[in-house]
Design an enzyme around this catalytic site. Structure first.
Site, short mmCIF file in Angstrom:
data_model
loop_
_atom_site.label_atom_id
_atom_site.label_comp_id
_atom_site.label_asym_id
_atom_site.label_seq_id
_atom_site.Cartn_x
_atom_site.Cartn_y
_atom_site.Cartn_z
N CYS A 1 58.78 37.14 38.78
CA CYS A 1 57.84 36.15 38.30
C CYS A 1 58.47 34.77 38.35
O CYS A 1 59.58 34.57 37.86
CB CYS A 1 57.46 36.49 36.86
SG CYS A 1 56.38 35.27 36.11
N CYS B 1 58.92 33.52 34.57
CA CYS B 1 59.87 34.07 33.58
C CYS B 1 60.94 34.97 34.17
O CYS B 1 61.83 35.41 33.45
CB CYS B 1 59.11 34.82 32.49
SG CYS B 1 58.46 36.41 33.05
N CYS C 1 55.06 36.92 30.47
CA CYS C 1 54.75 35.52 30.16
C CYS C 1 53.25 35.24 30.27
O CYS C 1 52.82 34.13 29.96
CB CYS C 1 55.53 34.56 31.06
SG CYS C 1 54.99 34.50 32.77
N CYS D 1 47.06 41.71 45.60
CA CYS D 1 46.95 40.49 46.40
C CYS D 1 47.50 39.36 45.54
O CYS D 1 46.86 38.95 44.57
CB CYS D 1 45.48 40.27 46.75
SG CYS D 1 45.17 38.89 47.83
ZN LIG Z 1 56.28 36.06 33.95
#
Ligand SMILES: [Zn+2]
Length: 142
Positions: free
Chosen positions: A59, A62, A111, A131
């Protein structure tokens, strides 16, 4: 059309809490638009559409581990596409009725950042096609 996708989440509530000002400070404008504003990057513009190296997609908000290169496939849509998350507990699936459609939104469970959508037409055993916007990801080559 999404009835085959199990949206039951296994996650704790969001663990990373930041103010909008803190997110704006940390993220690029494009990342902010996707992760916090639920935007969609234009197809074929993202950094990871054609990424073929082995590694882990995390991510961009985070650092949570979201997808593995081993599940990435060429969908032709213009967005990085995966057959499943690295760990189902790290993503949160939410019904999304925006734009007059029923889609299933994929968020980072840690997050709450918006990643993309999951569709029931994937090529793998799960039949799922995640996606995902490149903007919401950071790639670690393994
Ligand atoms: Zn995150």
């Amino acid at each position: 059309m999404n009835k085959n996708i199990d949206t039951q989440n296994q996650t704790d509530p969001t663990r990373v809490e930041k103010t909008e000002a803190e997110w704006r400070e940390q993220l690029t404008p494009a990342q902010y638009d996707v992760l916090r504003g639920k935007g969609t990057e234009r197809p074929f513009t993202g950094a990871y559409v054609h990424e073929k190296r082995d590694g882990t997609y995390r991510c961009a908000g985070c650092g949570a581990q979201l997808f593995s290169s081993s599940t990435k496939f060429e969908s032709g849509t213009g967005w990085p596409s995966f057959t499943e998350p690295a760990d189902r507990a790290n993503v949160e699936l939410v019904d999304d009725y925006s734009f007059g459609m029923h889609r299933i939104e994929v968020n980072c469970a840690a997050c709450g950042g918006h990643l993309g959508h999951v569709f029931p037409d994937g090529p793998g055993a799960t039949r799922e096609r995640y996606c995902i916007n490149s903007c919401s990801l950071e790639f670690d080559e393994s």
